[in-house]
Scaffold this active site. Structure first.
Site, PDB file in Angstrom:
ATOM      1  N   GLU A 144       0.874  -1.179   0.000  1.00  0.00           N
ATOM      2  CA  GLU A 144       0.000   0.000   0.000  1.00  0.00           C
ATOM      3  C   GLU A 144       0.910   1.228   0.000  1.00  0.00           C
ATOM      4  OE1 GLU A 144      -2.599  -0.497   3.365  1.00  0.00           O
ATOM      5  OE2 GLU A 144      -3.422  -2.374   2.570  1.00  0.00           O
ATOM      6  N   ILE A 174       1.156  -2.248  -8.117  1.00  0.00           N
ATOM      7  CA  ILE A 174       0.858  -3.662  -8.357  1.00  0.00           C
ATOM      8  C   ILE A 174       1.115  -4.028  -9.827  1.00  0.00           C
ATOM      9  CG2 ILE A 174      -0.892  -5.469  -8.150  1.00  0.00           C
ATOM     10  CD1 ILE A 174       0.075  -4.059  -5.465  1.00  0.00           C
ATOM     11  N   THR A 175       2.116  -4.880 -10.029  1.00  0.00           N
ATOM     12  CA  THR A 175       2.474  -5.337 -11.375  1.00  0.00           C
ATOM     13  C   THR A 175       1.302  -6.113 -11.977  1.00  0.00           C
ATOM     14  OG1 THR A 175       4.767  -5.479 -10.692  1.00  0.00           O
ATOM     15  CG2 THR A 175       4.176  -6.671 -12.705  1.00  0.00           C
ATOM     16  N   ARG A 261      11.266 -13.707  -5.318  1.00  0.00           N
ATOM     17  CA  ARG A 261      12.647 -13.219  -5.162  1.00  0.00           C
ATOM     18  C   ARG A 261      13.650 -14.221  -5.703  1.00  0.00           C
ATOM     19  NH1 ARG A 261      11.497 -11.716   1.102  1.00  0.00           N
ATOM     20  NH2 ARG A 261      10.543  -9.696   0.660  1.00  0.00           N
ATOM     21  N   LEU A 356      29.840   2.569 -23.332  1.00  0.00           N
ATOM     22  CA  LEU A 356      29.136   2.982 -24.549  1.00  0.00           C
ATOM     23  C   LEU A 356      29.112   4.507 -24.739  1.00  0.00           C
ATOM     24  CD1 LEU A 356      28.026  -0.030 -24.242  1.00  0.00           C
ATOM     25  CD2 LEU A 356      26.108   0.786 -25.576  1.00  0.00           C
ATOM     26  N   GLU A 381      10.114  -6.513  -4.088  1.00  0.00           N
ATOM     27  CA  GLU A 381      10.391  -7.841  -3.490  1.00  0.00           C
ATOM     28  C   GLU A 381      11.435  -7.744  -2.375  1.00  0.00           C
ATOM     29  OE1 GLU A 381       8.717 -10.405  -4.602  1.00  0.00           O
ATOM     30  OE2 GLU A 381       7.955  -9.628  -6.503  1.00  0.00           O
ATOM     31  N   PHE A 401      15.236  -4.112  12.437  1.00  0.00           N
ATOM     32  CA  PHE A 401      14.236  -3.524  11.538  1.00  0.00           C
ATOM     33  C   PHE A 401      13.610  -2.258  12.113  1.00  0.00           C
ATOM     34  CE2 PHE A 401      14.576  -7.842  10.103  1.00  0.00           C
ATOM     35  CZ  PHE A 401      14.553  -7.708   8.737  1.00  0.00           C
TER      36      PHE A 401
HETATM   37  C1  LIG Z   1       7.772  -1.397 -10.600  1.00  0.00           C
HETATM   38  C2  LIG Z   1       7.271  -1.939  -9.290  1.00  0.00           C
HETATM   39  C3  LIG Z   1       6.444  -3.049  -9.260  1.00  0.00           C
HETATM   40  C4  LIG Z   1       5.938  -3.535  -8.048  1.00  0.00           C
HETATM   41  N1  LIG Z   1       5.087  -4.620  -8.051  1.00  0.00           N
HETATM   42  C5  LIG Z   1       4.474  -4.981  -6.874  1.00  0.00           C
HETATM   43  C6  LIG Z   1       3.457  -6.004  -6.891  1.00  0.00           C
HETATM   44  O1  LIG Z   1       3.171  -6.628  -7.919  1.00  0.00           O
HETATM   45  N2  LIG Z   1       2.797  -6.274  -5.719  1.00  0.00           N
HETATM   46  C7  LIG Z   1       3.091  -5.622  -4.553  1.00  0.00           C
HETATM   47  O2  LIG Z   1       2.444  -5.918  -3.552  1.00  0.00           O
HETATM   48  N3  LIG Z   1       4.062  -4.661  -4.517  1.00  0.00           N
HETATM   49  C8  LIG Z   1       4.747  -4.312  -5.652  1.00  0.00           C
HETATM   50  N4  LIG Z   1       5.710  -3.323  -5.635  1.00  0.00           N
HETATM   51  C9  LIG Z   1       5.981  -2.599  -4.376  1.00  0.00           C
HETATM   52  C10 LIG Z   1       7.336  -2.905  -3.744  1.00  0.00           C
HETATM   53  O3  LIG Z   1       7.343  -4.197  -3.208  1.00  0.00           O
HETATM   54  C11 LIG Z   1       7.636  -1.803  -2.719  1.00  0.00           C
HETATM   55  O4  LIG Z   1       7.931  -0.630  -3.463  1.00  0.00           O
HETATM   56  C12 LIG Z   1       8.777  -2.165  -1.785  1.00  0.00           C
HETATM   57  O5  LIG Z   1       8.366  -3.130  -0.850  1.00  0.00           O
HETATM   58  C13 LIG Z   1       9.331  -0.939  -1.026  1.00  0.00           C
HETATM   59  O6  LIG Z   1       8.285  -0.228  -0.441  1.00  0.00           O
HETATM   60  P1  LIG Z   1       8.244   1.374  -0.620  1.00  0.00           P
HETATM   61  O7  LIG Z   1       8.408   1.665  -2.067  1.00  0.00           O
HETATM   62  O8  LIG Z   1       7.021   1.848   0.054  1.00  0.00           O
HETATM   63  O9  LIG Z   1       9.532   1.918   0.099  1.00  0.00           O
HETATM   64  P2  LIG Z   1       9.678   2.182   1.674  1.00  0.00           P
HETATM   65  O10 LIG Z   1       9.290   0.973   2.455  1.00  0.00           O
HETATM   66  O11 LIG Z   1       9.042   3.483   2.029  1.00  0.00           O
HETATM   67  O12 LIG Z   1      11.267   2.342   1.784  1.00  0.00           O
HETATM   68  C14 LIG Z   1      11.960   3.557   1.411  1.00  0.00           C
HETATM   69  C15 LIG Z   1      13.417   3.381   1.789  1.00  0.00           C
HETATM   70  O13 LIG Z   1      13.536   3.179   3.196  1.00  0.00           O
HETATM   71  C16 LIG Z   1      14.251   1.979   3.460  1.00  0.00           C
HETATM   72  N5  LIG Z   1      13.756   1.346   4.671  1.00  0.00           N
HETATM   73  C17 LIG Z   1      12.487   1.015   5.013  1.00  0.00           C
HETATM   74  N6  LIG Z   1      12.454   0.399   6.196  1.00  0.00           N
HETATM   75  C18 LIG Z   1      13.741   0.326   6.613  1.00  0.00           C
HETATM   76  C19 LIG Z   1      14.381  -0.204   7.784  1.00  0.00           C
HETATM   77  N7  LIG Z   1      13.702  -0.821   8.768  1.00  0.00           N
HETATM   78  N8  LIG Z   1      15.720  -0.084   7.889  1.00  0.00           N
HETATM   79  C20 LIG Z   1      16.448   0.498   6.902  1.00  0.00           C
HETATM   80  N9  LIG Z   1      15.909   1.010   5.787  1.00  0.00           N
HETATM   81  C21 LIG Z   1      14.577   0.930   5.648  1.00  0.00           C
HETATM   82  C22 LIG Z   1      13.999   1.116   2.232  1.00  0.00           C
HETATM   83  O14 LIG Z   1      14.985   0.109   2.115  1.00  0.00           O
HETATM   84  C23 LIG Z   1      14.063   2.169   1.137  1.00  0.00           C
HETATM   85  O15 LIG Z   1      15.398   2.431   0.820  1.00  0.00           O
HETATM   86  C24 LIG Z   1       6.286  -2.876  -6.834  1.00  0.00           C
HETATM   87  C25 LIG Z   1       7.164  -1.762  -6.873  1.00  0.00           C
HETATM   88  C26 LIG Z   1       7.650  -1.309  -8.067  1.00  0.00           C
HETATM   89  C27 LIG Z   1       8.577  -0.115  -8.074  1.00  0.00           C
END
Ligand SMILES: Cc1cc2nc3c(=O)[nH]c(=O)nc-3n(C[C@H](O)[C@H](O)[C@H](O)COP(=O)(O)OP(=O)(O)OC[C@H]3O[C@@H](n4cnc5c(N)ncnc54)[C@H](O)[C@@H]3O)c2cc1C
Length: 402
Positions: A144, A174-175, A261, A356, A381, A401
């Site tokens: 979310e 969501i892909t 993954r 390149l 993932e 975490f």
């Molecule tokens: C192209 C694409 C396709 C996707 N497809 C799917 C899908 O099919 N289904 C689905 O459910 N999701 C999907 N996702 C979502 C994806 O899994 C999330 O984007 C991912 O889990 C990271 O969540 P966030 O983007 O909210 O980043 P955040 O969780 O907000 O993280 C932001 C930054 O903070 C860091 N961070 C967060 N918590 C910690 C911690 N405890 N300690 C240190 N660093 C931390 C993260 O590593 C990151 O660098 C997709 C995302 C993309 C970009």
């Protein structure tokens, strides 16, 4: 005592250690079949699809015809291959484009796997054969906007109402969302709704269900040949038979992510190989200062470092694949592979881009497309940071975490 002299070996710059020779004949056949398909069908078109930001939906049927959808699952029309064969297919698909591999990963590991592992017999019969053939496309709704790395905080709820559940909330990133025929959606059940309530449950929600809509996320500059969407649930009523009966906790979605993954740790090697190959060819033919740029020591060092990381990444993938096939794989093994191979693949693509020069920023070559794609792969993932913390916990016994 007789001494056997080593036979002269023909070295392949793309596989110096001849690591693919360790694959079984079936695994090599899958490699060659997928490689041939991508050369014929994907590579001539992918730059155009990427530029236009489209994933042609008809590819689903072609991927189904090849037996690649849910290929590592047994029964219900799935091919039942080894985990290693699935990894090899992911590698070859992602050598063409991460969007293509994402489609196959989501279909097989995130949408079909939970139905296969946790679904009722009716759910399996209804969806799996059609999904294996590519006639029905699936997506997986966990993330979310406010709950990415920590999905357990999800706000999407499923309230019991008589014999039904009513879903409210939204999912993001969501892909396949906008092209899916069915969504596997994870929602928190209402704590007052009786046994197992309050837990995160999976729901199989067909597209077209009243109260369920999607909205594509536009203006991406990564994974453009892949549909990424929001899933919106507003008073969306589904029968109790839509629930996945086999799991009632975050173990459900997390086990799916571990499957997907696993494909990524192989897939990233394909993207990196494509960039290394492009850089190697370019370096041999591009002349500056009256010499091919491949003759300069700095260029050779870049190419050698890329090759070393690719071969090490392949050794890691093969080792993790064999653990998966032996049934002794742990999620931490998958974290090792995902963290290392995606991180190194991105570094390889960036280094290839420098070789390149200006040509590296165009879609005439695959390099910047792969590089941009891998930025998403690094994040989805489980981000690199999250996988680092999973491994840090495995080493120290201390969770960092929060
Ligand atoms: C192209 C694409 C396709 C996707 N497809 C799917 C899908 O099919 N289904 C689905 O459910 N999701 C999907 N996702 C979502 C994806 O899994 C999330 O984007 C991912 O889990 C990271 O969540 P966030 O983007 O909210 O980043 P955040 O969780 O907000 O993280 C932001 C930054 O903070 C860091 N961070 C967060 N918590 C910690 C911690 N405890 N300690 C240190 N660093 C931390 C993260 O590593 C990151 O660098 C997709 C995302 C993309 C970009």
């Amino acid at each position: 005592m007789s001494t056997t002299l080593p036979r002269p070996t023909k070295l392949d710059p793309l596989d110096m250690l001849d690591l693919d020779a360790d694959f079984t004949s079936d695994e090599r056949l899958i490699r060659d079949t997928v490689r041939d398909f991508t050369r014929r069908r994907i590579l001539p078109n992918i730059a155009d699809w990427f530029e236009r930001g489209v994933f042609p939906k008809e590819l689903a049927l072609e991927l189904g015809e090849l037996g690649l959808l849910g290929m590592h699952l047994d029964g219900y029309g799935c091919a039942g291959t080894s985990g290693t064969a699935y990894g090899i297919a992911c590698r070859e698909l992602e050598a063409a484009d991460s969007g293509l591999r994402s489609f196959v990963s989501v279909q097989g590991s995130l949408a079909m796997f939970p139905i296969h592992a946790y679904g009722s017999e009716e759910q399996k019969r209804e969806w799996l054969p059609r999904m294996a053939r590519g006639e029905a496309i699936g997506c997986f709704g966990l993330t979310e906007y406010d709950h990415g790395s920590d999905p357990s905080g999800m706000r999407t709820v499923a309230r019991r109402d008589g014999g039904d559940y009513v879903l409210d909330g939204s999912k993001a990133w969501i892909t396949n969302g906008g092209v899916a025929d069915v969504a596997v959606v994870w929602a928190r059940t209402n704590p007052d709704d009786g046994p197992k309530s309050g837990a995160v449950r999976g729901f199989v929600v067909p597209a077209g269900t009243k109260g369920f809509s999607t909205k594509n996320i536009e203006r991406k500059i990564s994974l453009r040949a892949s549909v990424t969407s929001e899933l919106l649930f507003e008073n969306c009523r589904v029968p109790a038979s839509a629930i996945l009966p086999g799991v009632a906790s975050m173990r459900g979605p997390l086990s799916c992510l571990s499957e997907a993954r696993y494909g990524i740790l192989w897939g990233a090697l394909g993207a990196a190989r494509a960039c290394y190959e492009a850089a190697l060819e370019y370096a041999k033919t591009r002349v500056q200062f009256d010499k091919p740029i491949a003759s300069f020591q700095l260029t050779q060092q870049k190419l050698v470092d890329m090759m070393l990381e690719l071969q090490k990444g392949q050794l890691l993938a093969t080792a993790i694949g064999r653990l998966k096939d032996a049934g002794t794989i742990a999620p931490q093994h998958v974290s090792m592979g995902k963290l290392n191979n995606v991180r190194e693949a991105l570094a390889i693509c960036r280094e290839a881009r420098t070789i390149l020069g200006a040509s590296g920023i165009t879609l005439e070559y695959p390099v910047i497309r792969h590089m941009n794609n891998l930025e998403s792969v690094l994040t989805y993932e489980g981000t690199s940071e999250v996988h680092t913390l999973i491994l840090g916990q495995a080493l120290t016994g201390i969770g960092a975490f929060s």
